[in-house]
Design a protein around this motif. Structure first.
Motif, short mmCIF file in Angstrom:
data_model
loop_
_atom_site.label_atom_id
_atom_site.label_comp_id
_atom_site.label_asym_id
_atom_site.label_seq_id
_atom_site.Cartn_x
_atom_site.Cartn_y
_atom_site.Cartn_z
N LEU A 116 -3.54 8.95 -9.82
CA LEU A 116 -4.68 8.96 -8.90
C LEU A 116 -5.34 7.59 -8.79
CD1 LEU A 116 -6.35 12.38 -9.86
CD2 LEU A 116 -4.97 11.85 -7.84
N VAL A 117 -5.43 6.89 -9.91
CA VAL A 117 -6.05 5.56 -9.89
C VAL A 117 -5.19 4.58 -9.09
CG1 VAL A 117 -4.96 4.72 -12.03
CG2 VAL A 117 -7.19 3.83 -11.33
N ILE A 118 -3.87 4.80 -9.07
CA ILE A 118 -2.97 3.92 -8.29
C ILE A 118 -3.22 4.12 -6.80
CG2 ILE A 118 -0.56 3.39 -7.76
CD1 ILE A 118 0.15 4.18 -10.62
N ILE A 119 -3.44 5.38 -6.39
CA ILE A 119 -3.79 5.64 -4.99
C ILE A 119 -5.08 4.91 -4.64
CG2 ILE A 119 -4.45 7.41 -3.31
CD1 ILE A 119 -2.65 9.37 -4.79
N SER A 120 -6.05 4.96 -5.55
CA SER A 120 -7.32 4.27 -5.32
C SER A 120 -7.12 2.76 -5.18
CB SER A 120 -8.29 4.55 -6.47
OG SER A 120 -8.62 5.92 -6.54
N ILE A 121 -6.26 2.19 -6.02
CA ILE A 121 -5.99 0.74 -5.98
C ILE A 121 -5.33 0.34 -4.67
CG2 ILE A 121 -4.59 -1.10 -7.04
CD1 ILE A 121 -5.11 0.29 -9.75
N SER A 122 -4.58 1.25 -4.06
CA SER A 122 -3.91 0.94 -2.79
C SER A 122 -4.91 0.56 -1.70
CB SER A 122 -3.05 2.11 -2.33
OG SER A 122 -3.85 3.19 -1.86
N GLY A 123 -6.17 0.95 -1.88
CA GLY A 123 -7.20 0.61 -0.90
C GLY A 123 -7.32 -0.88 -0.66
N LEU A 124 -7.01 -1.69 -1.68
CA LEU A 124 -7.05 -3.15 -1.54
C LEU A 124 -6.12 -3.62 -0.43
CD1 LEU A 124 -7.99 -5.93 -2.67
CD2 LEU A 124 -6.01 -5.83 -4.20
N PHE A 125 -4.98 -2.93 -0.30
CA PHE A 125 -3.95 -3.36 0.65
C PHE A 125 -4.06 -2.65 2.01
CE2 PHE A 125 -2.49 -4.01 -3.68
CZ PHE A 125 -2.17 -5.37 -3.64
N PHE A 126 -4.95 -1.67 2.09
CA PHE A 126 -5.32 -1.09 3.38
C PHE A 126 -6.26 -2.03 4.14
CE2 PHE A 126 -3.67 2.77 1.70
CZ PHE A 126 -3.63 3.75 2.69
N ALA A 127 -7.11 -2.71 3.38
CA ALA A 127 -8.34 -3.31 3.89
C ALA A 127 -8.16 -4.26 5.08
CB ALA A 127 -9.05 -4.04 2.75
N ALA A 156 0.83 -1.21 0.00
CA ALA A 156 0.00 0.00 0.00
C ALA A 156 0.86 1.25 0.00
CB ALA A 156 -0.92 0.00 1.22
N LEU A 157 1.93 1.25 0.79
CA LEU A 157 2.83 2.40 0.87
C LEU A 157 3.49 2.68 -0.47
CD1 LEU A 157 4.36 4.56 2.49
CD2 LEU A 157 6.02 2.79 3.12
N VAL A 158 4.00 1.63 -1.11
CA VAL A 158 4.65 1.79 -2.42
C VAL A 158 3.67 2.35 -3.45
CG1 VAL A 158 5.73 0.55 -4.34
CG2 VAL A 158 6.36 -0.01 -1.98
N LEU A 159 2.46 1.81 -3.46
CA LEU A 159 1.45 2.28 -4.41
C LEU A 159 1.07 3.73 -4.14
CD1 LEU A 159 -0.94 -0.83 -4.61
CD2 LEU A 159 0.64 -0.02 -6.37
N TYR A 160 0.91 4.08 -2.88
CA TYR A 160 0.48 5.43 -2.51
C TYR A 160 1.51 6.48 -2.94
CZ TYR A 160 -3.11 7.91 0.19
OH TYR A 160 -4.19 8.69 0.56
N ILE A 161 2.77 6.22 -2.62
CA ILE A 161 3.83 7.17 -2.98
C ILE A 161 3.96 7.27 -4.50
CG2 ILE A 161 6.31 7.61 -2.88
CD1 ILE A 161 6.31 6.44 -0.07
N THR A 162 3.89 6.11 -5.16
CA THR A 162 3.96 6.10 -6.63
C THR A 162 2.81 6.91 -7.23
OG1 THR A 162 4.96 3.89 -6.60
CG2 THR A 162 3.98 4.63 -8.68
N GLY A 163 1.62 6.74 -6.67
CA GLY A 163 0.45 7.46 -7.16
C GLY A 163 0.59 8.96 -7.03
N ILE A 164 1.10 9.42 -5.90
CA ILE A 164 1.28 10.86 -5.70
C ILE A 164 2.32 11.41 -6.67
CG2 ILE A 164 2.04 12.65 -4.09
CD1 ILE A 164 0.99 10.93 -1.80
N ASN A 165 3.41 10.67 -6.84
CA ASN A 165 4.51 11.13 -7.70
C ASN A 165 4.13 11.15 -9.19
OD1 ASN A 165 6.21 11.54 -5.53
ND2 ASN A 165 7.15 9.51 -5.66
N LEU A 166 3.18 10.31 -9.59
CA LEU A 166 2.77 10.26 -10.99
C LEU A 166 1.70 11.29 -11.33
CD1 LEU A 166 2.70 6.41 -11.72
CD2 LEU A 166 4.39 8.09 -12.48
N ALA A 167 1.37 12.14 -10.37
CA ALA A 167 0.41 13.24 -10.57
C ALA A 167 -0.96 12.69 -11.00
CB ALA A 167 0.95 14.24 -11.58
#
Length: 391
Positions: free
Chosen positions: A301-312, A286-297
């Motif tokens: 955004l969709v990558i940040i959304s996908i990180s929700g799977l690994f928060f759950a 989740a952390l890797v996806l979140y940081i990647t999502g922010i950096n890709l502008a």
């Protein structure tokens, strides 16, 4: 009474519990979509929005503790009723709030209602279908995620079409009132908890156990990352990329939709690979996806959304392990850990609101993955100490 008869008797209460979780989620998680509108209608900045979130958290924290006492004193049924009354009053208050002070008071009462309903649910579930507690817990969390997903998307579309946020709160008040009226004749089992004096004498020993503090901060920083996404993701998208309400709410709805699916399957994964290990690996992803999502502008955004799977899987799985690690006074330990976790979430919401106003929304949003990283460190510390107990 036979086991089959008991099961039939408790089907209706369980259905109402699922409905309550859906409604609680809609009332709690819609404010993330409304935050830009709150700022505009009440002429407040992000620091004042952070204060509103803090006031909300204080109400939730205090009445979670009080609600636990009330469940033992007057029973879950009356606590449910009290929660419903608070929800209807607060939602009507939000509908009619044209001053920031009334808005704050209504938000405070709203969180009193949320906490009372939540603590009643958490203490009544173990009494219903004892052999299916894990299934019930997973389905309950699924219902909460389902409610979050529905309200994030629906509210965004309604706002885009010109429906006022006040009208949406009015609709929620009506839904709570209808469910409340149907709930009144429902019978719930009476729960009587025996007092263990020997166990009470050892409660002070909990504070000498370093694992208690590991759990407090592991869960606290995680809760902020999850709730912070719900509260600030839409604001981040709109302020950074100038998206409209319908488009920005889509990404938050996607986050919670994927998050909800993760709640359904995460428990099975944890059972197979180990509780703490599953949470640890899941949060790292989740952390890797979140940081990647922010950096890709915008494209991220969709990558940040996908990180929700690994928060759950995190919250329910970590809470389950508390009773395994703190075998004596496990309920007391759970109460302390959840209270401190909620307090951590409250403080960090204030911090991100302040940072939004002082260093900018984009930079401030990094506080969420930073919190995930801190949570991972404490979860790793737990894993190193209890890998044979909690897995």
């Amino acid at each position: 009474m036979s086991e089959n008869l008991k099961k039939k008797q408790y089907i209706i209460p369980i259905v109402f519990i699922f409905m309550m979780m859906v409604l609680n989620a809609t009332a709690e998680n819609v404010r993330g979509v409304f935050i830009p509108l709150f700022k505009n209608d009440f002429s407040v900045n992000d620091t004042e929005i952070g204060f509103m979130l803090t006031v909300s958290s204080v109400g939730y924290i205090v009445f979670t503790y009080i609600g636990g006492i009330l469940c033992e004193k007057i029973g879950q049924k009356k606590v449910f009723i009290s929660g419903f009354i608070c929800m209807v009053i607060s939602l009507l208050g939000l509908w009619m709030s044209y001053s920031y002070s009334i808005f704050l008071i209504s938000m405070f009462i709203l969180n009193i209602g949320l906490s009372l309903i939540s603590i009643a649910i958490n203490t009544i579930i173990p009494v219903l279908f004892i052999s299916f507690q894990a299934v019930l817990m997973n389905l309950t969390h699924f219902c909460y995620g389902l409610g979050s997903t529905i309200i994030q998307r629906t509210s965004g579309v309604l706002l885009f079409k010109g429906v006022s946020w006040r009208v949406i709160y009015l609709a929620e008040a009506i839904l709570f009132l209808v469910v409340f009226l149907f709930f009144l004749p429902v019978k719930l089992p009476n729960v009587h908890k025996s007092k263990n004096e020997g166990s009470k004498a050892k409660k002070s020993d909990l504070f000498k156990n370093k694992l208690l503090y590991f759990y407090m901060f592991a869960l606290g920083f995680y809760v902020f990352a999850e709730m912070g996404t719900g509260n600030w993701f839409v604001n981040f998208i709109e302020k950074t990329y100038s998206y409209d309400k319908s488009k920005s709410s889509f990404y938050l709805a996607l986050f919670f939709g994927i998050f909800t699916f993760g709640r359904l399957v995460g428990g099975f994964v944890a059972e197979k690979f180990g509780y703490i290990k599953t949470v640890l690996v899941s949060l790292i992803i989740a952390l890797v996806l979140y940081i990647t999502g922010i950096n890709l502008a915008q494209s991220g955004l969709v990558i940040i959304s996908i990180s929700g799977l690994f928060f759950a899987v995190t919250f329910p799985t970590i809470v389950v392990t508390i009773s395994k690690v703190f075998k004596e006074n496990d309920a007391y330990a759970t109460g302390i850990i959840v209270t401190i976790s909620s307090t951590t979430n409250m403080v960090l919401n204030m911090v991100i609101g302040f940072l939004n106003d002082n260093i900018g929304v984009y930079k401030a949003f990094y506080l969420i993955p930073m919190s995930l990283a801190v949570s991972i460190l404490f979860i790793f510390a737990i894993y190193k100490n209890v890998r044979t107990i909690a897995n």
